[in-house]
Scaffold this active site. Structure first.
Site, PDB file in Angstrom:
ATOM      1  N   SER A  43      -4.791   8.440  -6.647  1.00  0.00           N
ATOM      2  CA  SER A  43      -5.592   8.483  -5.414  1.00  0.00           C
ATOM      3  C   SER A  43      -5.979   7.059  -5.030  1.00  0.00           C
ATOM      4  CB  SER A  43      -6.826   9.360  -5.623  1.00  0.00           C
ATOM      5  OG  SER A  43      -7.457   9.617  -4.396  1.00  0.00           O
ATOM      6  N   ASN A  44      -6.943   6.890  -4.164  1.00  0.00           N
ATOM      7  CA  ASN A  44      -7.400   5.550  -3.771  1.00  0.00           C
ATOM      8  C   ASN A  44      -8.890   5.603  -3.484  1.00  0.00           C
ATOM      9  OD1 ASN A  44      -7.832   6.150  -0.834  1.00  0.00           O
ATOM     10  ND2 ASN A  44      -5.672   6.694  -1.036  1.00  0.00           N
ATOM     11  N   ALA A  45      -9.457   4.450  -3.115  1.00  0.00           N
ATOM     12  CA  ALA A  45     -10.919   4.325  -3.042  1.00  0.00           C
ATOM     13  C   ALA A  45     -11.520   4.739  -1.700  1.00  0.00           C
ATOM     14  CB  ALA A  45     -11.300   2.877  -3.351  1.00  0.00           C
TER      15      ALA A  45
ATOM     16  N   ALA B 293      -6.502   7.529   4.199  1.00  0.00           N
ATOM     17  CA  ALA B 293      -5.707   6.643   3.337  1.00  0.00           C
ATOM     18  C   ALA B 293      -4.742   7.542   2.573  1.00  0.00           C
ATOM     19  CB  ALA B 293      -6.630   5.895   2.387  1.00  0.00           C
TER      20      ALA B 293
END
Ligand code: CTP
Length: 411
Positions: free
Chosen positions: A212-214, A279
């Site tokens: 995943s991402n932030a 995102a």
């Protein structure tokens, strides 16, 4: 749907014979879907009883600053915060004077004093024609207009004394029309369908691990919130975040890039605008494991395959009149990258930021963005995400109108 649907309207009633018309005004507001509360001055209660308004609104009516039996020490703040707008009908000679001069010695005047600056105050004035003509009143009205108060002027007709003159309160239907017209003007996106994506995606490696991402989702949620406030019919396709759904927004939860692609690709043909703020993963694990991968079985590498590029797809199938907005997070060559992505994905606008700029990180409530279109590039200073959302929607609106004027004249 009415522009008043879901709006919270505080109706103020002061001491004039036109107070009886305020009952019908409450009813009209409710028929438009507004939630109504009433506050009355002591003089107002001499003309119509609070019970009448209580029955109509199904809510307590505020009549005193310090009622004996209830805990209401901060009611003038909480009710003022609650209201999206306030309409005083009727507003008497005396009450207009009070508000002009900052006097707050009854509950209604108190509430108006505490009304947040971004809420519109309407005053439907009503009085005898001699009072109406008095310099004191006319000057007060001019002062209030300059401060942004919307004065709904009195009409000429039979007054309570059965004589003709100017001073009769506008009819409830006219008061309602004035409010609705104002709201429509403040809501340029009324009737338009806006699709917003937000947050990260999660791509499963095994049942307990994912890529995943932030992304916090805050920027996308701010756009959805502001677009809805500006009248749009908003669908928010959200990755996993811990944010509350903005009022009036329809939210569809997804987890993976493929799920997001499925929802967006179905919704896009019927949308007027897409803000692709999410995102989205660029790559996803090729063979997610059904069971938790044991350390002993794990290999040092993870096989990945490309995720669908949702925005590029939407750019390919974009129809005349549709507006497509992309977002880019870049840590170097921001402008060059933004220009490249805008062209390659067939975008009308791309909003770029660099998360290493102070105040532009994923999880904070501020952002520093540059907006790039075919004709312009504008860098904005540090702003709250809410303010950035307003700027983006203002530019998007100009672009959308240009596109649609062009589309109309071509057809
Ligand atoms: N985007 C998308 N689908 C993806 C990846 C990105 O729709 N699989 C969208 C994002 O929501 C964003 C825009 O494309 O609006 C740009 O995202 P970004 O990750 O910066 O672009 P990429 O084309 O993936 O370029 P790169 O990662 O190489 O910078």
């Amino acid at each position: 749907m009415s522009v008043l649907a879901g709006r919270r309207v505080l109706v103020g009633v002061t001491g004039g014979i036109a107070a009886y018309k305020a009952v019908y005004l409450c009813r009209l507001l409710q028929e438009e879907g507004a939630e109504v509360r009433v506050a009355m001055t002591p003089a107002g209660t001499k003309f119509v009883t609070p019970l009448t308004f209580e029955a109509i609104t199904q809510h307590t009516v505020a009549t005193e600053i310090f009622p004996e039996k209830e805990f209401v020490a901060t009611r003038h703040i909480s009710w003022a915060q609650w209201a999206d707008l306030c309409v005083v009908a009727p507003a008497t000679f005396d009450f207009v004077g009070k508000v002009t001069h900052g006097i707050a010695d009854d509950i209604l005047a108190n509430l108006i004093a505490a009304l947040p600056a971004d809420r519109t105050l309407y005053m439907a004035v009503a009085m005898n024609s001699e009072m109406y003509a008095k310099e004191a009143f006319q000057e007060n009205v001019e002062t209030l207009k300059k401060r942004g108060v919307r004065i709904i002027d009195a009409e000429t007709g039979y007054l309570a004394e059965m004589m003709q003159g100017k001073g009769r309160m506008a009819e409830p239907e006219q008061i309602l029309e004035c409010i609705i017209n104002d709201l429509r003007a403040q809501m340029p996106w009324t009737g338009k369908r806006i699709l917003v994506t937000a947050g990260p995606t999660r791509e499963r490696i095994d049942p307990v691990r994912y890529l995943s991402n932030a992304s916090s989702g805050k920027m996308g949620y701010a756009i959805a919130r502001v677009a809805s406030q500006l009248g749009a019919d908003v669908t928010l396709v959200s990755g996993p975040v811990t944010l509350e759904t903005p009022r009036g927004v329809q939210r569809v939860d997804v987890t993976t890039a493929r799920e997001m692609a499925r929802v967006v690709e179905i919704a896009w043909p019927d949308a007027d605008v897409l803000f692709m703020v999410a995102a989205v993963a660029d790559f996803v694990p090729r063979d997610p494991a059904d069971q938790k991968i044991k350390k002993s079985e794990a290999t040092a590498s993870l096989a990945l395959e490309p995720a669908p590029d949702i925005l590029a797809h939407c750019g390919k199938v974009k129809q005349p009149g549709q507006l497509l907005v992309g977002f880019a997070v870049e840590t170097s060559n921001e402008l060059a990258e933004a220009r490249r992505k805008r062209t390659s994905k067939n975008l009308d606008l791309i909003v770029v930021n660099n998360p290493s700029t102070p105040g532009a990180a994923f999880e904070v409530d501020t952002n520093v963005v540059t907006m790039v279109t075919a004709e312009s590039e504008e860098a904005f200073p540090l702003l709250s995400k809410e303010e950035v959302a307003k700027e983006i929607l203002a530019l998007a609106y100009r672009l959308y109108r240009e596109l649609n004027v062009a589309a109309d004249s071509n057809s």
